[in-house]
Design a protein around this motif. Structure first.
Motif, short mmCIF file in Angstrom:
data_model
loop_
_atom_site.label_atom_id
_atom_site.label_comp_id
_atom_site.label_asym_id
_atom_site.label_seq_id
_atom_site.Cartn_x
_atom_site.Cartn_y
_atom_site.Cartn_z
N ALA A 82 8.14 -55.85 -1.92
CA ALA A 82 7.52 -55.15 -0.80
C ALA A 82 7.06 -56.15 0.24
O ALA A 82 6.06 -56.82 0.00
CB ALA A 82 6.35 -54.32 -1.30
N PRO A 83 7.76 -56.28 1.33
CA PRO A 83 8.97 -55.57 1.70
C PRO A 83 10.20 -56.23 1.08
O PRO A 83 10.15 -57.38 0.64
CB PRO A 83 9.00 -55.73 3.22
CG PRO A 83 8.38 -57.08 3.44
CD PRO A 83 7.29 -57.18 2.40
N CYS A 84 11.29 -55.51 1.10
CA CYS A 84 12.56 -56.04 0.59
C CYS A 84 13.51 -56.20 1.78
O CYS A 84 13.82 -55.23 2.46
CB CYS A 84 13.16 -55.09 -0.44
SG CYS A 84 14.72 -55.69 -1.14
N SER A 85 13.95 -57.42 2.00
CA SER A 85 14.92 -57.69 3.06
C SER A 85 16.32 -57.33 2.59
O SER A 85 16.58 -57.19 1.39
CB SER A 85 14.87 -59.17 3.44
OG SER A 85 15.34 -59.96 2.36
N ILE A 86 17.23 -57.21 3.51
CA ILE A 86 18.63 -56.97 3.16
C ILE A 86 19.18 -58.16 2.37
O ILE A 86 19.95 -57.99 1.42
CB ILE A 86 19.48 -56.69 4.42
CG1 ILE A 86 19.08 -55.34 5.04
CG2 ILE A 86 20.97 -56.72 4.11
CD1 ILE A 86 19.36 -54.11 4.18
N LYS A 87 18.77 -59.37 2.72
CA LYS A 87 19.21 -60.54 1.96
C LYS A 87 18.78 -60.43 0.50
O LYS A 87 19.58 -60.69 -0.41
CB LYS A 87 18.63 -61.82 2.57
CG LYS A 87 18.99 -63.07 1.81
CD LYS A 87 18.36 -64.30 2.41
CE LYS A 87 18.69 -65.53 1.58
NZ LYS A 87 18.06 -66.73 2.11
N THR A 88 17.54 -60.05 0.26
CA THR A 88 17.05 -59.90 -1.11
C THR A 88 17.76 -58.75 -1.81
O THR A 88 18.16 -58.87 -2.97
CB THR A 88 15.52 -59.71 -1.11
OG1 THR A 88 14.92 -60.87 -0.51
CG2 THR A 88 14.98 -59.54 -2.52
N LEU A 89 17.95 -57.63 -1.11
CA LEU A 89 18.71 -56.51 -1.67
C LEU A 89 20.10 -56.98 -2.08
O LEU A 89 20.58 -56.66 -3.18
CB LEU A 89 18.83 -55.38 -0.66
CG LEU A 89 19.83 -54.26 -0.99
CD1 LEU A 89 19.39 -53.48 -2.22
CD2 LEU A 89 20.04 -53.35 0.20
#
Length: 188
Positions: A82-89
C-alpha cells in the motif's frame, strides 16, 4: 503482518495501515519501503521515511532478500502492499524476486497467505489488466483504493482511513470504528 510501501502515489495508505496496526494487540508490523516509496513519502507527506519506519515493529532493507520475511518458515498473516505500483505488481505477477517486496509477496503466495495489493494507477491499459489477472491467478487480491461514500466522509483522511480499514478486513483484522454498510430503504 508485512506492509510494503512502493513508489506509486498514495504512500499515506501504507502509513495509515501502520498507524492502525499499532492499536491491535498481538500483531507485529514488518515494513519494507522501496527506494521509490521513500521518495513518494517525502513528496506526498510531511513525514520522512525514517519517521514512517518508527511506526513499524521491524524494518527491512528492500535489497535484503535474506530477511526473515523472505522465508516461508517465517509465519505472517500475509502482506499488504500500500500503495502498489505497476512495477511491483509486475514483479509479483511474474515472480520476479529481485528485491524484498516482491520476494516477500511471492513467499506469502506460495504459503497460501493473503497478499493484498492497493494498486495505484489509472487508467489501466491491457498490459496492466493482464498483470492484475496473473497476480490474481497466483492468489493475490487486487484492491485499487476506490473510495466508498456510504460512510459520508468529510475529508480525504476519512476516505483513506476507510480504504485501509477495508484492506485490513481482508486479513480478518477487525478494527473498532470501521464503518460498515448497514443497508437502507429502497426507493419506491
Amino acid at each position: 503482518m508485512i506492509i510494503a510501501i512502493s513508489g506509486a502515489s498514495g504512500a499515506v495508505y501504507g502509513i495509515r495501515a501502520l498507524e492502525l496496526l499499532r492499536s491491535v494487540p498481538g500483531i507485529e508490523s514488518h515494513l519494507i519501503i522501496t527506494p521509490s516509496g521513500g521518495r513518494t513519502i517525502r513528496e506526498e507527506t510531511d513525514m520522512t521515511p525514517a519517521q514512517v519506519q518508527e511506526l513499524a515493529d521491524q524494518v527491512y532493507s528492500p535489497r535484503d532478500i535474506g530477511a526473515s520475511v523472505a522465508s516461508g518458515s517465517f509465519r505472517t498473516l500475509g502482506m499488504l502492499v500500500a500503495p502498489c505500483s505497476i512495477k511491483t505488481l509486475s514483479g509479483i505477477a511474474n515472480s520476479f524476486d529481485s528485491e524484498l517486496t516482491v520476494r516477500a509477496a511471492d513467499v506469502c503466495l506460495k504459503e497460501r497467505r493473503k497478499v493484498v495489493l492497493l494498486l495505484r494507477e489509472t487508467p489501466f491499459h491491457a498490459g496492466h489488466i493482464d498483470l492484475m489477472a496473473q497476480a490474481t491467478r497466483n492468489g493475490a487480491i487486487i484492491m485499487p483504493p476506490v473510495p466508498a461514500f456510504y460512510h459520508r466522509p468529510k475529508s480525504v483522511a476519512e476516505i483513506v482511513d476507510q480504504t485501509v480499514r477495508r484492506a485490513l478486513d481482508l486479513f480478518d483484522i477487525d478494527l473498532q470504528g470501521t464503518k460498515r454498510w448497514q443497508g437502507g430503504l429502497a426507493a419506491t
